[in-house]
Motif scaffolding. Structure first.
Motif, PDB file in Angstrom:
ATOM      1  N   VAL A 208     -10.857  21.127  33.617  1.00 49.94           N
ATOM      2  CA  VAL A 208     -12.223  20.745  32.814  1.00 49.94           C
ATOM      3  C   VAL A 208     -12.576  19.548  33.013  1.00 49.94           C
ATOM      4  N   LEU A 211     -15.145  19.726  36.267  1.00 55.17           N
ATOM      5  CA  LEU A 211     -16.394  20.245  35.933  1.00 55.17           C
ATOM      6  C   LEU A 211     -16.914  19.333  34.871  1.00 55.17           C
ATOM      7  N   HIS A 218     -18.182  20.869  27.914  1.00 55.19           N
ATOM      8  CA  HIS A 218     -17.009  21.866  27.433  1.00 55.19           C
ATOM      9  C   HIS A 218     -17.506  23.195  27.134  1.00 55.19           C
ATOM     10  N   ILE A 221     -18.315  25.177  29.910  1.00 54.47           N
ATOM     11  CA  ILE A 221     -16.976  25.802  30.664  1.00 54.47           C
ATOM     12  C   ILE A 221     -16.436  26.847  29.916  1.00 54.47           C
ATOM     13  N   LYS A 262     -21.994  28.754  36.880  1.00 56.78           N
ATOM     14  CA  LYS A 262     -22.033  29.371  35.662  1.00 56.78           C
ATOM     15  C   LYS A 262     -22.584  30.890  35.788  1.00 56.78           C
TER      16      LYS A 262
END
Length: 486
Positions: A208, A211, A218, A221, A262
């Motif tokens: 996390v 990224l 968040h 993700i 994504k």
């Protein structure tokens, strides 16, 4: 290496009961070794499996003994389980099931999913022993042929086989609740929790944090993990960073990388040395412009996640169609989405349909590859019927398709109908549209109507090509010459 001590007799006896599927009786058998003389090198997992003529299950009864957490971590198994689910869902959709139905079947077929995971363990024993993760193409290559074999054998009963497949690890779960292969019905929730729960010291997981630094938020993700739970288990150093480094080396702007991940998080799960780079080299060899990788991957990152077999099948079809190797590379550089189309479900039927109306399929797929992803019955035939209803011959429609490749991709209601109705007011012969079907590619309000009004206001008459295809300055020049006769 699986072994069986010579002194150990194999007990083979029919299990109680049979599984009836659509009129079939699939005899279940239970294989076991006497508990007094187990083989120390191997563990025989007791299970009940339907006998399948397509492929013997005998080799699947042997599963490597439980390995240490250092070699086979639960993280790896959870990731492979999610990948197996994705492959099964894809396969069911390819067989004609709706996405929602395929997902429902997959979610209630834990026993069969565990069976698929066991096949991966058998096919890649050495990889599991080393604790190395499998790539998406490796998993597909191992499971899809097996699913095809099951489909050929069981036909319409395949879904029942999947849903009613005996859970091979039920006995182990009853004996011990700590087995690492225990399936779960909440993998998605667990994956989201994994990237949402702070670790020791209150910090978020490394994945996390990395990224977030890359430019994602968040919630983005979490959305990736909801769609592809295996992503939550990817190692940053061995999976994410190498991919990011490669993309940067190829010229992809850092700001574009979150969008690529994504779109296709599976890209992070592909082995750089075993799959991704060899696939890029293969595509470059067939003509994909290596200076355009940044644009190709940004446009369609899924291109690099397909198996070599899938890509070669599509390339072979294009060659069969008459497309040169050089032009295949140009097509994939410009429209990499073409690789997502099924040869049997999309490309071949579309090519046959275009040929049936007299169009050159090889030329069309180079001009308008996106047309080959459209459904023949729902999209292509209605366009042809639109023109047939207006007294165009099938030969004329074929000529129009050859001259303006995207004509079958246009909307009937939003494009063809209003533009054709305006065309009728201009009092041109129908042959003008056959000569210049590109008419339908221009904006009705921004180009066609203003140019026509200006032309008629000047008291001259131009063919459609002269009226629409030239620049504003050239159009003015042509009108002046026509008006003055110079």
């Amino acid at each position: 290496m699986v072994c069986l001590e010579a002194s150990t007799p194999l007990d083979l006896r029919p299990a109680a009961g049979q599984l009836r599927l659509r009129g079939r009786n699939l005899q279940s058998w239970r294989f076991s070794l006497p508990s007094s003389s187990p083989c120390k090198s191997c563990t025989l997992v007791s299970r009940q499996l339907p006998i399948c003529n397509a492929q013997s299950y005998a080799d699947e009864l042997w599963v490597a003994a439980p390995q240490s957490p250092a070699s086979v971590r639960s993280r790896l198994l959870a990731a492979e389980r999610e990948e197996a689910k994705a492959v099964l869902s894809l396969f069911l959709r390819q067989k004609g099931l709706r996405s929602t139905l395929a997902a429902r079947i997959v979610n209630k077929s834990d026993g069969f999913i565990e069976h698929l995971v066991s096949k991966l363990q058998i096919a890649y024993r050495s990889r599991y022993a080393e604790g190395r993760e499998l790539s998406t193409p490796e998993i597909r290559d191992a499971l899809l042929p097996y699913l095809e074999a099951l489909s050929r054998e069981h036909g319409d009963s395949l879904v029942e086989v999947v849903e009613n497949f005996a859970d091979p690890f039920s006995m182990e779960r009853e004996a011990s609740s700590s087995t690492v292969l225990t399936p779960t019905s909440s993998n998605k929730q667990k994956a989201v929790a994994r990237i949402s729960t702070p670790i020791s010291g209150g910090a978020l997981p490394e994945l996390v944090l990395y990224l977030l630094d890359l430019g994602m938020d968040h919630e983005e993700i979490k959305n990736i993990v909801r769609k592809f739970p295996a992503f939550a288990y990817y190692n940053v150093e061995r999976k994410i960073k190498p991919l990011v480094g490669l993309l940067l080396d190829l010229g992809v702007p850092r700001s574009s990388i979150p969008g690529i991940i994504k779109k296709r998080p599976q890209l992070c799960g592909i082995s750089m040395s075993d799959n991704l780079k060899p696939m890029m080299a293969y595509l470059e060899n067939i003509g994909v412009n290596k200076t355009q990788w940044s644009k190709v991957i940004t446009r369609f990152p899924a291109l690099l996640t397909y198996s070599r077999n899938k890509v070669e099948t599509t390339v072979s079809f294009l060659r069969e169609l008459g497309v040169s190797k050089k032009n295949i590379g140009k097509i994939l550089t410009r429209c990499p989405h073409l690789m997502s189309y099924s040869v049997d479900d999309n490309l071949r039927p579309t090519a046959e349909y275009f040929r049936s109306i007299g169009a050159d399929a090889a030329s069309l797929i180079q001009k308008s590859p996106q047309a080959f992803g459209l459904n023949v019955e729902a999209k292509l035939k209605p366009i042809t019927e639109f023109f047939l209803a207006r007294e165009f011959s099938i030969e004329e429609i074929g000529i129009m398709a050859n001259r303006f490749g995207i004509i079958h991709t246009l909307s009937l209601e939003q494009n063809l109908l209003p533009k054709y109705e305006f065309f009728l007011t201009m009092e041109y012969p129908r042959s003008e549209l056959v000569k210049f079907p590109q008419y339908f590619g221009y904006s009705l309000e921004q180009r066609i109507k203003p140019r026509y009004a200006q032309m008629t206001g000047s008291g001259v008459r131009l063919i459609l090509n002269q009226m629409l295809s030239v620049s504003d300055a050239r159009f003015e020049e042509i009108l002046e010459k026509k008006r003055t006769g110079v």
